[in-house]
Design a protein around this motif. Structure first.
Motif, PDB file in Angstrom:
ATOM      1  N   LEU A  70       0.173  10.690  -5.731  1.00 36.23           N
ATOM      2  CA  LEU A  70       0.454  10.629  -4.301  1.00 36.23           C
ATOM      3  C   LEU A  70       1.609   9.688  -3.997  1.00 36.23           C
ATOM      4  N   ILE A  71       2.338  10.012  -2.923  1.00 33.11           N
ATOM      5  CA  ILE A  71       3.305   9.080  -2.339  1.00 33.11           C
ATOM      6  C   ILE A  71       2.795   8.708  -0.950  1.00 33.11           C
ATOM      7  N   PHE A  72       2.800   7.432  -0.650  1.00 30.43           N
ATOM      8  CA  PHE A  72       2.480   6.941   0.686  1.00 30.43           C
ATOM      9  C   PHE A  72       3.734   6.314   1.281  1.00 30.43           C
ATOM     10  N   ASP A  73       4.140   6.766   2.458  1.00 35.14           N
ATOM     11  CA  ASP A  73       5.269   6.096   3.098  1.00 35.14           C
ATOM     12  C   ASP A  73       4.759   4.821   3.786  1.00 35.14           C
ATOM     13  N   ALA A  74       5.660   4.107   4.445  1.00 33.54           N
ATOM     14  CA  ALA A  74       5.318   2.784   4.969  1.00 33.54           C
ATOM     15  C   ALA A  74       4.821   2.828   6.411  1.00 33.54           C
ATOM     16  N   GLY A  75       4.405   3.990   6.900  1.00 31.26           N
ATOM     17  CA  GLY A  75       3.977   4.115   8.283  1.00 31.26           C
ATOM     18  C   GLY A  75       2.618   3.495   8.563  1.00 31.26           C
ATOM     19  N   SER A  76       2.385   3.177   9.850  1.00 25.06           N
ATOM     20  CA  SER A  76       1.142   2.510  10.244  1.00 25.06           C
ATOM     21  C   SER A  76      -0.065   3.432  10.150  1.00 25.06           C
ATOM     22  N   THR A  77       0.109   4.744  10.324  1.00 27.03           N
ATOM     23  CA  THR A  77      -1.018   5.666  10.199  1.00 27.03           C
ATOM     24  C   THR A  77      -1.389   5.857   8.730  1.00 27.03           C
ATOM     25  N   VAL A  78      -0.398   5.975   7.868  1.00 25.23           N
ATOM     26  CA  VAL A  78      -0.663   6.115   6.436  1.00 25.23           C
ATOM     27  C   VAL A  78      -1.385   4.876   5.909  1.00 25.23           C
ATOM     28  N   PRO A  91      -8.310   2.232   2.927  1.00 21.26           N
ATOM     29  CA  PRO A  91      -9.742   1.975   2.699  1.00 21.26           C
ATOM     30  C   PRO A  91     -10.501   3.184   2.163  1.00 21.26           C
ATOM     31  N   HIS A  92     -10.016   4.389   2.457  1.00 19.80           N
ATOM     32  CA  HIS A  92     -10.699   5.609   2.011  1.00 19.80           C
ATOM     33  C   HIS A  92     -10.424   5.927   0.536  1.00 19.80           C
ATOM     34  N   LEU A  93      -9.543   5.150  -0.088  1.00 20.44           N
ATOM     35  CA  LEU A  93      -9.219   5.391  -1.495  1.00 20.44           C
ATOM     36  C   LEU A  93     -10.162   4.652  -2.437  1.00 20.44           C
ATOM     37  N   ALA A  94     -11.072   3.872  -1.866  1.00 15.24           N
ATOM     38  CA  ALA A  94     -11.973   3.066  -2.709  1.00 15.24           C
ATOM     39  C   ALA A  94     -12.839   3.930  -3.611  1.00 15.24           C
ATOM     40  N   ARG A  95     -13.093   5.177  -3.226  1.00 14.75           N
ATOM     41  CA  ARG A  95     -13.991   6.040  -4.016  1.00 14.75           C
ATOM     42  C   ARG A  95     -13.298   6.701  -5.198  1.00 14.75           C
ATOM     43  N   PHE A  96     -11.995   6.548  -5.299  1.00 13.14           N
ATOM     44  CA  PHE A  96     -11.248   7.188  -6.387  1.00 13.14           C
ATOM     45  C   PHE A  96     -10.960   6.197  -7.507  1.00 13.14           C
ATOM     46  N   ASN A  97     -11.025   6.693  -8.742  1.00 12.80           N
ATOM     47  CA  ASN A  97     -10.714   5.849  -9.889  1.00 12.80           C
ATOM     48  C   ASN A  97      -9.683   6.468 -10.829  1.00 12.80           C
ATOM     49  N   ASN A  98      -9.120   7.592 -10.404  1.00 10.70           N
ATOM     50  CA  ASN A  98      -8.164   8.247 -11.289  1.00 10.70           C
ATOM     51  C   ASN A  98      -7.060   8.906 -10.472  1.00 10.70           C
ATOM     52  N   ILE A  99      -6.453   8.115  -9.581  1.00 11.00           N
ATOM     53  CA  ILE A  99      -5.314   8.622  -8.821  1.00 11.00           C
ATOM     54  C   ILE A  99      -4.122   7.699  -9.048  1.00 11.00           C
ATOM     55  N   THR A 100      -2.944   8.247  -8.785  1.00 11.13           N
ATOM     56  CA  THR A 100      -1.708   7.480  -8.871  1.00 11.13           C
ATOM     57  C   THR A 100      -1.086   7.433  -7.487  1.00 11.13           C
ATOM     58  N   VAL A 101      -0.745   6.245  -7.037  1.00 11.45           N
ATOM     59  CA  VAL A 101      -0.119   6.073  -5.726  1.00 11.45           C
ATOM     60  C   VAL A 101       1.196   5.333  -5.898  1.00 11.45           C
ATOM     61  N   MET A 102       2.271   5.944  -5.388  1.00  6.47           N
ATOM     62  CA  MET A 102       3.557   5.259  -5.345  1.00  6.47           C
ATOM     63  C   MET A 102       3.929   5.056  -3.884  1.00  6.47           C
ATOM     64  N   THR A 103       4.351   3.852  -3.547  1.00  7.92           N
ATOM     65  CA  THR A 103       4.699   3.531  -2.168  1.00  7.92           C
ATOM     66  C   THR A 103       5.775   2.462  -2.142  1.00  7.92           C
ATOM     67  N   ASN A 104       6.567   2.473  -1.080  1.00  9.80           N
ATOM     68  CA  ASN A 104       7.546   1.407  -0.883  1.00  9.80           C
ATOM     69  C   ASN A 104       7.033   0.361   0.097  1.00  9.80           C
ATOM     70  N   SER A 105       5.759   0.478   0.504  1.00 16.49           N
ATOM     71  CA  SER A 105       5.168  -0.421   1.484  1.00 16.49           C
ATOM     72  C   SER A 105       4.475  -1.601   0.811  1.00 16.49           C
ATOM     73  N   LEU A 106       4.906  -2.796   1.139  1.00 14.56           N
ATOM     74  CA  LEU A 106       4.260  -3.985   0.592  1.00 14.56           C
ATOM     75  C   LEU A 106       2.832  -4.116   1.132  1.00 14.56           C
ATOM     76  N   ASN A 107       2.620  -3.765   2.401  1.00 12.68           N
ATOM     77  CA  ASN A 107       1.279  -3.837   2.987  1.00 12.68           C
ATOM     78  C   ASN A 107       0.305  -2.909   2.264  1.00 12.68           C
ATOM     79  N   ILE A 108       0.751  -1.700   1.972  1.00 11.76           N
ATOM     80  CA  ILE A 108      -0.119  -0.743   1.295  1.00 11.76           C
ATOM     81  C   ILE A 108      -0.437  -1.211  -0.122  1.00 11.76           C
ATOM     82  N   VAL A 109       0.550  -1.716  -0.840  1.00  6.51           N
ATOM     83  CA  VAL A 109       0.300  -2.227  -2.189  1.00  6.51           C
ATOM     84  C   VAL A 109      -0.724  -3.358  -2.153  1.00  6.51           C
ATOM     85  N   ASN A 110      -0.563  -4.277  -1.222  1.00 11.39           N
ATOM     86  CA  ASN A 110      -1.498  -5.397  -1.125  1.00 11.39           C
ATOM     87  C   ASN A 110      -2.924  -4.920  -0.857  1.00 11.39           C
TER      88      ASN A 110
END
Length: 252
Positions: A95-103, A108-127
């Motif tokens: 998955l790619i997540f952009d840096a938007g406030s809705t994304v 929090p809904h990703l807590a149930r996954f243990n085998n996904i890849t997320v790439m993002t340019n958002s420091l908030n999302i990474v944190n």
């Protein structure tokens, strides 16, 4: 209440009620005239509102608002949209997540996954992804840090996204125009275009206030969008036009 929270609530009030007076805002927020006028001065300087004699109205070309304030506007709608978007994710997805406030509300809904890849340019999302403390692959490009959006941009970031192929991009927008497409105030929008090129599927997350608003920079055409998730305030005519374009529209 912190000024940034009150300023976000003022913008949300103006979205819902249109032009109003300073006195009405003073009463509504139960604060002093000095405080409200300081808030309005700050919002006017940032291009978010237009001041008139004794009154104020939302600037439909709101300008590039700080991500901390965007997160506080239409929050409940954004949470519903984000929850529905997260339901489209499957174990093993990239998955790619952009840096938007809705994304950002998806994290929090990703807590149930243990085998996904997320790439993002958002420091908030990474944190926030790190705080989940589960077994995910998190990728972040380099680039130049931009404080307004708390994200990384520039040629280094664009090049990083071009090196990969992802299943799905989840992206927000400052405006959705039926002719121009997905638009943003962010002048370094080329990284968002690189995200679009790197994803097999584009899912656009926007609350209904974004329709009919055209920001200066075009990220992609509506023809490139596969799924659009919005709230039930979407005008019927806009919904029909989007569906005529072959976009799957999910209303929450």
């Amino acid at each position: 209440m912190k000024p940034i929270q009150r300023q976000a609530q003022i913008l949300e009030y103006l979205q819902q009620n249109g032009r109003t007076t300073v006195e009405t805002l003073i009463t509504h927020f139960n604060t002093t005239g000095t405080t409200i006028r300081k808030d309005l001065t700050r919002l006017q300087q940032e291009g978010a509102v237009i001041r008139t004699y004794g009154g104020v109205m939302l600037n439909r070309d709101e300008g590039d608002q700080p991500i901390d304030r965007k997160t506080l506007i239409n929050t409940e709608k954004k949470k519903r949209i984000a929850a529905r978007a997260a339901s489209l994710i499957g174990e093993g997805d990239s998955l790619i997540f952009d840096a938007g406030s809705t994304v950002l509300q998806m994290v929090p809904h990703l807590a149930r996954f243990n085998n996904i890849t997320v790439m993002t340019n958002s420091l908030n999302i990474v944190n926030e992804l790190v705080e989940l403390n589960n077994d995910q692959v998190i990728l972040m490009p380099g680039g130049t840090y931009r404080g307004t959006s708390a994200s990384f941009h520039g040629s280094l970031a664009e090049s990083a996204f071009s090196q990969f192929s992802f299943d799905t991009l989840f992206i927000g927008a400052d405006g959705v125009d039926m002719t121009a497409g997905v638009t943003t105030f962010n002048e370094v929008f080329a990284v968002s275009q690189a995200m679009c090129h790197a994803a097999k599927k584009i899912v656009l997350l926007v609350d209904a206030s974004k329709f009919g608003r055209r920001s200066p920079n075009v990220v992609c055409s509506l023809d490139a969008v596969d799924i659009l998730i919005t709230d039930d305030d979407i005008p019927d005519e806009i919904l029909a036009q989007l569906q005529e374009k072959g976009i799957e529209v999910i209303v929450v």
